[in-house]
Design a protein around this motif. Sequence first.
Motif, PDB file in Angstrom:
ATOM      1  N   ALA A  76      42.476-101.428  63.353  1.00  0.00           N
ATOM      2  CA  ALA A  76      41.570-100.444  62.759  1.00  0.00           C
ATOM      3  C   ALA A  76      41.195-100.865  61.345  1.00  0.00           C
ATOM      4  CB  ALA A  76      42.242 -99.070  62.734  1.00  0.00           C
ATOM      5  N   VAL A  79      40.180 -97.355  55.728  1.00  0.00           N
ATOM      6  CA  VAL A  79      39.218 -96.366  55.260  1.00  0.00           C
ATOM      7  C   VAL A  79      38.931 -96.645  53.793  1.00  0.00           C
ATOM      8  CG1 VAL A  79      38.823 -93.920  54.889  1.00  0.00           C
ATOM      9  CG2 VAL A  79      40.035 -94.680  56.925  1.00  0.00           C
ATOM     10  N   LEU A 121      29.994 -84.052  59.799  1.00  0.00           N
ATOM     11  CA  LEU A 121      31.331 -84.632  59.650  1.00  0.00           C
ATOM     12  C   LEU A 121      32.400 -83.830  60.375  1.00  0.00           C
ATOM     13  CD1 LEU A 121      31.184 -85.583  55.851  1.00  0.00           C
ATOM     14  CD2 LEU A 121      31.258 -87.186  57.783  1.00  0.00           C
ATOM     15  N   ARG A 194      33.888 -87.475  53.968  1.00  0.00           N
ATOM     16  CA  ARG A 194      33.803 -88.396  55.111  1.00  0.00           C
ATOM     17  C   ARG A 194      35.137 -89.102  55.332  1.00  0.00           C
ATOM     18  NH1 ARG A 194      33.116 -93.740  56.263  1.00  0.00           N
ATOM     19  NH2 ARG A 194      33.131 -94.341  54.074  1.00  0.00           N
ATOM     20  N   LEU A 195      35.738 -89.591  54.253  1.00  0.00           N
ATOM     21  CA  LEU A 195      37.013 -90.295  54.375  1.00  0.00           C
ATOM     22  C   LEU A 195      38.102 -89.365  54.901  1.00  0.00           C
ATOM     23  CD1 LEU A 195      37.044 -92.368  51.052  1.00  0.00           C
ATOM     24  CD2 LEU A 195      36.233 -93.054  53.305  1.00  0.00           C
ATOM     25  N   ARG A 197      37.922 -87.042  56.979  1.00  0.00           N
ATOM     26  CA  ARG A 197      37.835 -86.829  58.424  1.00  0.00           C
ATOM     27  C   ARG A 197      38.300 -88.045  59.207  1.00  0.00           C
ATOM     28  NH1 ARG A 197      38.429 -83.198  60.993  1.00  0.00           N
ATOM     29  NH2 ARG A 197      36.754 -83.274  62.510  1.00  0.00           N
ATOM     30  N   SER A 198      38.391 -89.191  58.533  1.00  0.00           N
ATOM     31  CA  SER A 198      38.882 -90.403  59.191  1.00  0.00           C
ATOM     32  C   SER A 198      40.373 -90.592  58.998  1.00  0.00           C
ATOM     33  CB  SER A 198      38.142 -91.635  58.634  1.00  0.00           C
ATOM     34  OG  SER A 198      36.756 -91.528  58.856  1.00  0.00           O
ATOM     35  N   GLU A 199      40.884 -90.124  57.891  1.00  0.00           N
ATOM     36  CA  GLU A 199      42.296 -90.306  57.556  1.00  0.00           C
ATOM     37  C   GLU A 199      42.736 -89.092  56.734  1.00  0.00           C
ATOM     38  OE1 GLU A 199      44.766 -93.530  54.922  1.00  0.00           O
ATOM     39  OE2 GLU A 199      43.213 -94.279  56.282  1.00  0.00           O
TER      40      GLU A 199
END
Length: 344
Positions: A76, A79, A121, A194-195, A197-199
């Motif tokens: 992966a 982020v 998001l 945004r970040l 929601r990814s981590e």
Amino acid sequence: MDPGAARWWRAGAAAVALAVTLGCTADSDGSPDPSGSPSSAPSSSASPSQPSGTPSSPPTPSASASEPATEPPAPAEPVRFSGARANADVRHLAGRIGPRLATGPSYRRAADWVAARFRRLGYDVQRQTFPVPAGDSWGVPVGAGRSANVVATPPGFDASRPHRLVGAHLDTVAVAPGAEDNASGVAVVLELARLARSEEPALPTVFVAFGAEEPVGDGDALHHFGSKRYVATMTRPQRRALRAMAAFDRVGVGRVVPVCTGPLSPAVVQRQVLRTARRLGVPTTACGDNTTSDHWSFEKAGYPVARFGSIPYAGYHSAGDVPAVVAPAQLARTGRVAWAWLRS
């Protein structure tokens, strides 16, 4: 039975037995039978030509057409905060939408755009509306009206559990496109959202675009309307659960990241952020007695706070506050420090 008939019968039986044996051997070689059904598994006994006691050779493995060889998953990607992505948001807010007086149609257009970004998001989005009095917007008389905060919470958010809040004011004074003040802060907040929601951050984080931060007169009573409204509507469990607030205001100019507090807040958040910046090798400056952004509303309510940004620049509160004023590298410096702090 007479001897001749017996001999005839034994010969016929032997022929039938031989045919049956040959048929069974053909079925066991792996060929499909006429009906199309798959053949039975090969026999484990040795073939007639193989010496007794000699182990048979293992079958050669073959790839199945229906099961392609799998490759290990790619690692992966980490982020990372994107200064270029944040700068594109600055260009949209200050270049396409332009001046965003808190009670005007351009502000509502900007608030709609920010709300749509949060929703894409995956956040739950609410508006907090509130009145703004008539006054003077940096030399321009303005009438009374209404403005709104855009509040984004992660799915399943429980306001009674420990959490943080980060925000930036979306409005401008009447004449300014507001690239640095404060499309830069809003762009950093959108990128942090945004970040997140990814981590997941260390604590659940609420993201707010505040309305009507800019003054319509002198003193606290005519300033920071959106953040004051947010604090005033917090429930008692929410008040107990909020651990820290950070405001992003004018964060795209310069080469160092200012990290400020007001005169009331314990410097715990400021110290955390400064330690994080040192670990990342990002240059910073520390300042106190800063009461000119939305962190001040939370600080007066007793919360530990920090303000990112505040370097002076020529286009402040003027028509010269255009996207060219903002440096993507400075957005990235601010965002990297803020994201590392949220993850700590």
